[in-house]
Motif scaffolding. Structure first.
Motif, PDB file in Angstrom:
ATOM      1  N   TYR B 206       0.829  -1.213   0.000  1.00 44.79           N
ATOM      2  CA  TYR B 206       0.000   0.000   0.000  1.00 44.79           C
ATOM      3  C   TYR B 206       0.861   1.260   0.000  1.00 44.79           C
ATOM      4  N   LEU B 207       1.903   1.278   0.857  1.00 44.77           N
ATOM      5  CA  LEU B 207       2.727   2.486   0.925  1.00 44.77           C
ATOM      6  C   LEU B 207       3.501   2.699  -0.369  1.00 44.77           C
ATOM      7  N   TYR B 208       3.994   1.587  -0.957  1.00 43.97           N
ATOM      8  CA  TYR B 208       4.699   1.715  -2.226  1.00 43.97           C
ATOM      9  C   TYR B 208       3.765   2.256  -3.313  1.00 43.97           C
ATOM     10  N   THR B 209       2.519   1.744  -3.331  1.00 42.96           N
ATOM     11  CA  THR B 209       1.546   2.229  -4.320  1.00 42.96           C
ATOM     12  C   THR B 209       1.291   3.719  -4.136  1.00 42.96           C
ATOM     13  N   LEU B 210       1.113   4.123  -2.886  1.00 41.28           N
ATOM     14  CA  LEU B 210       0.852   5.535  -2.599  1.00 41.28           C
ATOM     15  C   LEU B 210       1.972   6.416  -3.144  1.00 41.28           C
ATOM     16  N   VAL B 215       4.404  10.041  -7.449  1.00 41.82           N
ATOM     17  CA  VAL B 215       5.476  10.408  -8.374  1.00 41.82           C
ATOM     18  C   VAL B 215       4.953  10.457  -9.799  1.00 41.82           C
ATOM     19  N   PHE B 216       4.148   9.468 -10.177  1.00 37.54           N
ATOM     20  CA  PHE B 216       3.655   9.446 -11.549  1.00 37.54           C
ATOM     21  C   PHE B 216       2.732  10.617 -11.833  1.00 37.54           C
ATOM     22  N   LEU B 217       1.859  10.954 -10.883  1.00 39.55           N
ATOM     23  CA  LEU B 217       0.960  12.079 -11.124  1.00 39.55           C
ATOM     24  C   LEU B 217       1.738  13.387 -11.220  1.00 39.55           C
ATOM     25  N   ILE B 243       8.033  19.211  -3.800  1.00 37.66           N
ATOM     26  CA  ILE B 243       7.359  18.045  -3.227  1.00 37.66           C
ATOM     27  C   ILE B 243       7.843  16.767  -3.907  1.00 37.66           C
ATOM     28  N   LEU B 244       8.149  16.869  -5.213  1.00 38.30           N
ATOM     29  CA  LEU B 244       8.672  15.692  -5.929  1.00 38.30           C
ATOM     30  C   LEU B 244       9.965  15.223  -5.302  1.00 38.30           C
ATOM     31  N   MET B 245      10.810  16.172  -4.909  1.00 36.06           N
ATOM     32  CA  MET B 245      12.064  15.781  -4.293  1.00 36.06           C
ATOM     33  C   MET B 245      11.819  14.976  -3.025  1.00 36.06           C
ATOM     34  N   LEU B 246      10.904  15.496  -2.177  1.00 29.50           N
ATOM     35  CA  LEU B 246      10.639  14.798  -0.914  1.00 29.50           C
ATOM     36  C   LEU B 246       9.980  13.438  -1.163  1.00 29.50           C
ATOM     37  N   THR B 247       9.115  13.368  -2.172  1.00 27.34           N
ATOM     38  CA  THR B 247       8.458  12.087  -2.456  1.00 27.34           C
ATOM     39  C   THR B 247       9.456  11.062  -2.963  1.00 27.34           C
ATOM     40  N   LEU B 248      10.414  11.511  -3.781  1.00 27.44           N
ATOM     41  CA  LEU B 248      11.434  10.582  -4.259  1.00 27.44           C
ATOM     42  C   LEU B 248      12.287  10.076  -3.104  1.00 27.44           C
ATOM     43  N   LEU B 249      12.623  10.962  -2.176  1.00 27.68           N
ATOM     44  CA  LEU B 249      13.394  10.518  -1.026  1.00 27.68           C
ATOM     45  C   LEU B 249      12.574   9.593  -0.133  1.00 27.68           C
ATOM     46  N   SER B 250      11.237   9.792  -0.135  1.00 24.75           N
ATOM     47  CA  SER B 250      10.377   8.869   0.614  1.00 24.75           C
ATOM     48  C   SER B 250      10.398   7.493  -0.029  1.00 24.75           C
ATOM     49  N   LEU B 251      10.368   7.458  -1.390  1.00 25.32           N
ATOM     50  CA  LEU B 251      10.477   6.174  -2.095  1.00 25.32           C
ATOM     51  C   LEU B 251      11.783   5.494  -1.760  1.00 25.32           C
ATOM     52  N   ALA B 252      12.847   6.311  -1.572  1.00 20.77           N
ATOM     53  CA  ALA B 252      14.145   5.726  -1.277  1.00 20.77           C
ATOM     54  C   ALA B 252      14.200   5.137   0.122  1.00 20.77           C
ATOM     55  N   GLY B 253      13.268   5.543   0.977  1.00 19.97           N
ATOM     56  CA  GLY B 253      13.224   4.946   2.302  1.00 19.97           C
ATOM     57  C   GLY B 253      13.970   5.719   3.343  1.00 19.97           C
ATOM     58  N   LEU B 328      -2.213  12.932  -2.039  1.00 18.74           N
ATOM     59  CA  LEU B 328      -1.347  11.752  -2.060  1.00 18.74           C
ATOM     60  C   LEU B 328       0.070  12.104  -1.668  1.00 18.74           C
ATOM     61  N   ALA B 329       0.527  13.290  -2.083  1.00 12.41           N
ATOM     62  CA  ALA B 329       1.888  13.691  -1.734  1.00 12.41           C
ATOM     63  C   ALA B 329       2.024  13.892  -0.229  1.00 12.41           C
ATOM     64  N   THR B 330       1.016  14.514   0.362  1.00 14.74           N
ATOM     65  CA  THR B 330       1.056  14.700   1.813  1.00 14.74           C
ATOM     66  C   THR B 330       1.112  13.357   2.519  1.00 14.74           C
ATOM     67  N   LEU B 331       0.257  12.418   2.053  1.00 13.90           N
ATOM     68  CA  LEU B 331       0.244  11.102   2.687  1.00 13.90           C
ATOM     69  C   LEU B 331       1.561  10.385   2.497  1.00 13.90           C
ATOM     70  N   SER B 332       2.196  10.591   1.321  1.00 12.71           N
ATOM     71  CA  SER B 332       3.396   9.809   1.053  1.00 12.71           C
ATOM     72  C   SER B 332       4.634  10.421   1.675  1.00 12.71           C
ATOM     73  N   MET B 333       4.497  11.570   2.326  1.00 14.32           N
ATOM     74  CA  MET B 333       5.671  12.141   2.969  1.00 14.32           C
ATOM     75  C   MET B 333       5.551  12.157   4.481  1.00 14.32           C
ATOM     76  N   LEU B 334       4.344  12.316   5.000  1.00 12.51           N
ATOM     77  CA  LEU B 334       4.203  12.733   6.386  1.00 12.51           C
ATOM     78  C   LEU B 334       3.528  11.718   7.288  1.00 12.51           C
ATOM     79  N   THR B 335       3.335  10.474   6.838  1.00 15.33           N
ATOM     80  CA  THR B 335       2.565   9.577   7.699  1.00 15.33           C
ATOM     81  C   THR B 335       3.437   8.712   8.594  1.00 15.33           C
ATOM     82  N   LEU B 336       4.744   8.968   8.660  1.00 15.54           N
ATOM     83  CA  LEU B 336       5.573   8.152   9.553  1.00 15.54           C
ATOM     84  C   LEU B 336       5.180   8.300  11.022  1.00 15.54           C
ATOM     85  N   PRO B 337       4.843   9.514  11.513  1.00 16.52           N
ATOM     86  CA  PRO B 337       4.417   9.615  12.914  1.00 16.52           C
ATOM     87  C   PRO B 337       3.145   8.849  13.219  1.00 16.52           C
ATOM     88  N   LEU B 338       2.379   8.486  12.159  1.00 14.07           N
ATOM     89  CA  LEU B 338       1.145   7.734  12.397  1.00 14.07           C
ATOM     90  C   LEU B 338       1.397   6.236  12.457  1.00 14.07           C
TER      91      LEU B 338
END
Lengths: 172, 346
Positions: B206-210, B215-217, B243-253, B328-338
């Protein structure tokens, strides 16, 4: 009778070999026809002749005919033949691989037994006919899914070959 | 594409996915991916370019072979055990064949060779569907049979996928190919942990899909298909670029972004299962992927290209913000505290 079934099995493998080592689709369909004919024989030996007849009708009479028509539009006009040395070598290598496979698995697999897929002694009807009847009663959902799949295939194929020069590969 | 075809194929995509994830009989579990394959072929070859048609043909051949292997494994199991239940795949040959079939469908190494080329030949949104939605039914099939799969084979597939996904992505400049290799690496992480904790594998998916959809959008809004185009995308939409930069770094883990959560939980689960060496190997091999994510982030946000625009704003007016991308970008960057909440739910 068991040896006849073994012969049908050998014919099936040879048909698959002919399809795999074909130099052109024109010669590949020969292997397909051989394979499906002996496959129908194998289905009869298993005890489901109706499925064999359906396979004949749909596969050979429907799909293969359409395949031949589309191959006529798209295949190369001067293909290699079975007699060319490269094709023959390819086929010989595949037979060698088959023999190696048999040697590895052991000669046990050549011992035949005739098994039939009967409904045992519980059902009254035959398995293949009652299966088709099931399609129209309990299995109606599967019937709908199969019909939807066929409709989808039609539209996908029409979409892929739409347009004369901007469609898929065509020789004509 | 005609509206009738669009309607039929989009309905078939949802129908195929639904049939697979809700099936208990192997025949329906085979029919679902077949419907999906057929339905996405027109989308892949939409532009009728030779590369797109070749991508469609490759996709169809590979998925058809994998479906045949799936059917073969279910039939072997039915011959040996007499039943067609998906969760009762007890015959060992059947489970091996099934693993190979699903690995072909997902694009796990060594059955990954089709995936980058198919992604490259498809339009951006189709590539997004190929790497997210078309991976969902095979993942669910793995999930349903996870208790009868061979752990050694899955671990080998996982480590090899993370390696190849990271390594082969290093030399790419085309964005769709980079995202294909990123997908291979992420699915390697999924395959590593699916036996030990199927729910965690689902969370990884799910997280990978998010993150991938984000990134694709984002790339679709600027129609960036390769690295040089990405370098000038800051003129088109400035905030989206950041935001793309942060999302790519999120994909990187990277912590503290969301993409860290699946890797963290996977390493924890593998360590609990006495597989610390595997966990270390996976973590170190993900550094290869980190390099190309960093390169993408660097070239899109931190570097000015040599052919820079003289003006900070592009010639056309600013596009309105796409709400979906923003959420989706917000979810894919900021949900670690959740993450405690996520762990409690899954």
């Amino acid at each position: 009778m068991a040896y006849f079934v073994l012969l049908l099995g050998v014919g099936f493998v040879l048909g698959g070999l002919a399809v795999a080592s074909n130099p052109s689709p024109y010669y590949g369909v020969v292997g397909l026809v051989l394979g499906s004919v002996v496959g129908c024989g194998l289905l009869v030996s298993l005890g489901v002749p109706f499925v064999a007849l359906v396979l004949f009708m749909v596969y050979l009479g429907g799909m293969l005919v359409v395949f031949v028509y589309s191959v006529c539009m798209a295949a190369d006009p001067f293909p290699e033949t079975w007699g060319d040395w490269r094709v023959l070598g390819y086929g010989v290598v595949m037979v060698l691989m088959l023999i190696v496979g048999v040697v590895f698995v052991g000669v046990e697999c050549w011992k035949t037994w005739v098994v039939t897929v009967d409904s045992g002694s519980i059902f009254v009807g035959r398995l293949d006919f009652s299966g088709v009847a099931m399609f129209y009663s309990l299995g109606a959902g599967m019937f709908l899914a199969a019909g939807w799949g066929l409709l989808l295939t039609l539209f996908v194929v029409l979409e892929l070959v739409r347009g004369l020069s901007c469609g898929a590969i065509r020789a004509v | 594409m005609s509206p009738h075809t669009k309607l039929l194929t989009s309905l078939s995509l949802t129908l195929g996915t639904t049939i697979t994830i809700s099936s208990t009989h192997w025949l329906m579990a085979w029919a679902g991916p077949e419907l999906n394959t057929l339905a996405i072929i027109p989308y892949t070859s939409k532009s009728h370019h030779p590369r797109s048609i070749e991508a469609a043909i490759k996709y169809f051949l590979v998925q058809a072979t994998a479906s045949t292997l799936l059917l073969f494994s279910s039939m072997t199991n039915a011959w040996a055990t007499g039943q067609w239940d998906i969760t009762q795949l007890t015959h060992p040959t059947s489970s091996l064949l099934l693993t190979v079939a699903i690995a072909m469908k997902l694009g796990l190494v060594p059955f990954h060779f089709w995936f980058p080329e198919v992604m490259q030949g498809s339009p951006l949104i189709t590539a997004m569907l190929l790497s997210t939605m078309m991976k969902f039914p095979p993942t669910i099939l793995l999930l349903m049979t996870s208790h009868s799969l061979n752990p050694t084979l899955l671990t080998i597939l996982a480590v090899a996928s993370v390696t190849i996904g990271g390594w082969m992505g290093l030399n790419q400049t085309q964005l769709r190919k980079i995202l294909a290799f990123s997908s291979i690496a992420h699915l390697g992480w999924l395959a590593a942990v699916i036996i030990y904790s199927p729910k965690l594998a689902l969370l990884i998916f799910y997280l990978y899909t998010l993150m991938t959809i984000t990134v694709f959008l984002t790339l679709n809004s600027t129609k960036a298909l390769k690295l040089p185009t990405l370098m000038t995308s800051w003129t088109k939409n400035l905030s989206l670029n950041a935001i793309l930069m942060l999302t790519l770094l999120s994909l990187a883990g990277l912590p503290p972004l969301t993409g860290f959560l699946p890797k963290w939980l996977t390493i924890q689960e593998l360590t609990k299962q006495e597989m610390a060496a595997t966990a270390t190997a996976l973590a170190i091999l993900s550094l290869l992927g980190l390099f190309f994510y960093l390169r993408l982030a660097y070239y899109s946000t931190i570097t000015l290209p040599p052919n820079s625009t003289n003006h900070m704003k592009h010639w056309h007016f600013t596009k309105p913000t796409n709400t979906t991308t923003a959420i989706l970008a917000t979810l894919s960057m900021l949900t670690l505290p959740l993450s405690p909440l996520i762990l409690a739910i899954t």
